[in-house]
Every structure is written in structure tokens, then in C-alpha cells.
Write an enzyme that holds these catalytic residues in place. Structure first.
Site, PDB file in Angstrom:
ATOM      1  N   TYR A  33      16.901 -15.774 -13.093  1.00 63.13           N
ATOM      2  CA  TYR A  33      16.024 -15.972 -14.401  1.00 63.13           C
ATOM      3  C   TYR A  33      15.274 -17.314 -13.788  1.00 63.13           C
ATOM      4  CZ  TYR A  33      19.266 -19.973 -15.091  1.00 63.13           C
ATOM      5  OH  TYR A  33      19.993 -21.124 -15.017  1.00 63.13           O
ATOM      6  N   LYS A 148      18.868 -18.692  -8.422  1.00 63.97           N
ATOM      7  CA  LYS A 148      19.026 -18.981  -9.974  1.00 63.97           C
ATOM      8  C   LYS A 148      19.574 -17.650 -10.382  1.00 63.97           C
ATOM      9  CE  LYS A 148      16.272 -21.608 -13.363  1.00 63.97           C
ATOM     10  NZ  LYS A 148      17.517 -22.374 -13.642  1.00 63.97           N
ATOM     11  N   GLU A 181      25.689 -31.074  -8.281  1.00 68.08           N
ATOM     12  CA  GLU A 181      24.552 -31.327  -9.120  1.00 68.08           C
ATOM     13  C   GLU A 181      25.406 -31.068 -10.725  1.00 68.08           C
ATOM     14  OE1 GLU A 181      22.277 -27.907  -8.964  1.00 68.08           O
ATOM     15  OE2 GLU A 181      23.783 -26.588  -8.383  1.00 68.08           O
ATOM     16  N   LEU A 206      21.152 -25.619  -6.765  1.00 71.01           N
ATOM     17  CA  LEU A 206      19.740 -25.203  -7.062  1.00 71.01           C
ATOM     18  C   LEU A 206      18.730 -26.417  -6.780  1.00 71.01           C
ATOM     19  CD1 LEU A 206      18.565 -22.707  -8.357  1.00 71.01           C
ATOM     20  CD2 LEU A 206      18.110 -24.114 -10.394  1.00 71.01           C
TER      21      LEU A 206
HETATM   22  C1  LIG Z   1      22.451 -25.555 -11.753  1.00 69.83           C
HETATM   23  C2  LIG Z   1      20.841 -26.116 -11.928  1.00 69.83           C
HETATM   24  N1  LIG Z   1      20.856 -27.180 -11.179  1.00 69.83           N
HETATM   25  C3  LIG Z   1      19.402 -27.824 -11.401  1.00 69.83           C
HETATM   26  C4  LIG Z   1      18.620 -27.447 -12.385  1.00 69.83           C
HETATM   27  C5  LIG Z   1      17.250 -27.968 -12.570  1.00 69.83           C
HETATM   28  O1  LIG Z   1      16.105 -26.935 -11.897  1.00 69.83           O
HETATM   29  P1  LIG Z   1      14.601 -27.215 -12.696  1.00 69.83           P
HETATM   30  O2  LIG Z   1      14.134 -28.614 -12.246  1.00 69.83           O
HETATM   31  O3  LIG Z   1      13.957 -26.306 -11.868  1.00 69.83           O
HETATM   32  O4  LIG Z   1      14.698 -26.899 -14.097  1.00 69.83           O
HETATM   33  C6  LIG Z   1      18.869 -26.241 -13.038  1.00 69.83           C
HETATM   34  C7  LIG Z   1      18.272 -25.932 -14.267  1.00 69.83           C
HETATM   35  O5  LIG Z   1      18.398 -25.018 -15.069  1.00 69.83           O
HETATM   36  C8  LIG Z   1      20.206 -25.869 -13.007  1.00 69.83           C
HETATM   37  O6  LIG Z   1      20.574 -24.802 -13.766  1.00 69.83           O
END
Ligand SMILES: Cc1ncc(COP(=O)(O)O)c(C=O)c1O
Length: 289
Positions: A33, A148, A181, A206
Site C-alpha cells: 500500500y 510497504k 522506527e 521503511l
Molecule cells: C513502519 C513505517 N515507517 C515509516 C513510515 C513513514 O513513511 P512515510 O514518510 O512515507 O509516510 C510509515 C508510514 O506509514 C510506516 O508505516
């Protein structure tokens, strides 16, 4: 006004937007997603999100449900039909499709695509500056957190644990005692010697699109950037801490477990990065093609 969702070729009333019981996303979490912010009616960092979607799909060997150009048209149409003129979020999910339940990839099955969108309150600077608390929990996810995937059970459990502890987010800790994270965000600290630290991109996290934008901004600002794992101890003794994500932007972290960070309010570098990120977010060019 009724909300509209796109489901496998049709625009449907949100209440009627359903997928098949044998969709592999539903049965195996066999899908990926993206979440993209809308600001002033425009998608924030659309190309970067679509490129990450492309990578996630390729890693799982799920075919694109349509061309990238066609997906952009569908996303624009979902935004239009939901009348998101100011701020909002677009959610898109691609799964390996519908097939009789069996673990192996089904041959010749079209992947499924769902796109939804909703409006959000307009960006509020004062609300964005407000600090939040995080708790720390063990990171017990699989070893491909760079994808993701819709398989988010540890993230869901971690976020619920944070909520029950009166915190906004849970920072996950690896077996070496380092922060990977948040459950839905990337983690950052500013050390006592004014280094800006965030974990390097790898299969342990991620690689957030917001993370990348903030890295670019910080580099332009001449910040002393270090991409490496940092420990919970380093985080708790940091001068500043914050998290980044599409929905949270640059959000100050002012408490980690029972430890107050800095003076318990947004720190000066966090404030500058929030301001510059907000500028980046609100200044999206209309992209063509
Ligand atoms: C596990 C995880 N890390 C980091 C992020 C941050 O990613 P982004 O800046 O692309 O929203 C998300 C966003 O949903 C996430 O689910």
C-alpha cells in the site's frame, strides 16, 4: 457528501466498496500500500510514493494493476469525486488478486487495486508544534520492513500499546538495543553535540518519503547529518527527538518512556525542520503526464 472509493475498475459509494472474500490481501496480507498526503488539492511527493509502490510490488513479484499513468488518473479522480480541495489523504492498496486459497502464487490472476481518500483539517502550525510521547517496545517484525506490506500486525499491536500507555507512538527496538522506527513513522534524534541522527535505510526500516524529504532539507541546511542506528539510551539523553511520516509530518517527541526530552517542548532544530517541511509540502508543483 458521500465518500467514493475505487475498487477494481469501479467507483463506488464507500459503504458499498467491498472486495472478494478470497482476495489474497484479506487471506494472506499478500499486498502492498501507499498513503499520500493532499495539500492544496495536490499530491505531496506523488512520484516518490509511486516509485516506492513500484519497488514494493517488484519485491513481492506482484504485477502493477494498471500503468503508472493510469493509476495517477484514478487517484486524481478519487480526489475529485471526494472533493478534496484543501487537505486530505489518499490510500491505495494493491494485492495479488482473487484466487482459491492456496499459498503459492495463483497463475494468470489480475492484481486488485483499491483507492480511497478522505479530507483532513487544514495544516495547523500550532497543533503541529505540539510534542508527543513515545514508548519503546521490542521490534518483533519480519526482516523485510523496507517493503510497504499490508501485513501490519506488530505495528497495530505496538500502536495500541502506545495508546493504552497514553503515548502517541511506539519506537521499536532491535536485538542490539537500537531504535529501528515507529509503528507508522521514522525516528530521529538530535544529539547533545548537535548531530542529526536517523537510522540508515535498510531492510530494518521503511524508507519513509517524509524521511527522505527531511534528509534533503537537512542537507540543504548544512545540518550535521548521521544516518546510523542509535540506542534507546542515546535517544533518552538526546537534546531533541522527533518522528516523521506522511500523516504526522515532522512531529516533536518530548517524552520517551518516562524520560523527558530537552525541556519537554519542541526543540529548535525540530522546529526549523517542521517549518521547512511544511513549506515543501505546501509548495507542490502540479505534475503532468
Ligand atoms: C513502519 C513505517 N515507517 C515509516 C513510515 C513513514 O513513511 P512515510 O514518510 O512515507 O509516510 C510509515 C508510514 O506509514 C510506516 O508505516
Amino acid at each position: 457528501m458521500s465518500r467514493i472509493a475505487y475498487v477494481n475498475g469501479r467507483y463506488r459509494l464507500h459503504a458499498d466498496a467491498v472486495v472478494h472474500v478470497e482476495d489474497r490481501g484479506y487471506q494472506f496480507a499478500d499486498g502492498v500500500y501507499e498513503v499520500i498526503a493532499v495539500q492544496r488539492g495536490r499530491l505531496v511527493d506523488e512520484e516518490a510514493h509511486l516509485s516506492r509502490l513500484d519497488r514494493s510490488l517488484a519485491e513481492l513479484r506482484i504485477p502493477w494493476p494498471m500503468s503508472r499513468r493510469a493509476l495517477r488518473v484514478v487517484v486524481a479522480e478519487v480526489i475529485r469525486r471526494n472533493r478534496i480541495l484543501e487537505s486530505g489523504l489518499v490510500y491505495m492498496q494493491v494485492t495479488r488478486g482473487v484466487a482459491p486459497r492456496s499459498h503459492v502464487f495463483p497463475p494468470g490472476v489480475a492484481s486488485s487495486l483499491v483507492v480511497t481518500a478522505r479530507s483532513l483539517p487544514r495544516f495547523d502550525r500550532d497543533a503541529a508544534r505540539k510534542g508527543v510521547a513515545v514508548i519503546t517496545i521490542p521490534d518483533n517484525r519480519w526482516k523485510r520492513c523496507d517493503i510497504k506490506s499490508v501485513s501490519l500486525l506488530p505495528n497495530v499491536l505496538g500502536k495500541q500499546q502506545a495508546k493504552e500507555a497514553g503515548a502517541f507512538e511506539a519506537w521499536m527496538i532491535d536485538s542490539d538495543g537500537a531504535v529501528t522506527e515507529g509503528t507508522s513513522s521514522n525516528a530521529w534524534i538530535v544529539s547533545g553535540s548537535a548531530e542529526l541522527l536517523t537510522r540508515q535505510a535498510s531492510s530494518a526500516i521503511l524508507n519513509g518519503i517524509t524521511r527522505r524529504a527531511v534528509l534533503d532539507i537537512a542537507a540543504e541546511q548544512g545540518c550535521r547529518l548521521v544516518e546510523r542506528p542509535f540506542t534507546v539510551g542515546e535517544a533518552k539523553s538526546a537534546a531533541e527527538a522527533f518522528l516523521t511520516s506522511t500523516t504526522s509530518l515532522v512531529k516533536p517527541v518530548v517524552r520517551i518512556d518516562d524520560t523527558t526530552i530537552g525541556d519537554g517542548r519542541i526543540g529548535p532544530l525540530t522546529e526549523r525542520l517542521l517549518e521547512l517541511y511544511a513549506g515543501h509540502m505546501l509548495a507542490q508543483e502540479v505534475e503532468t503526464g
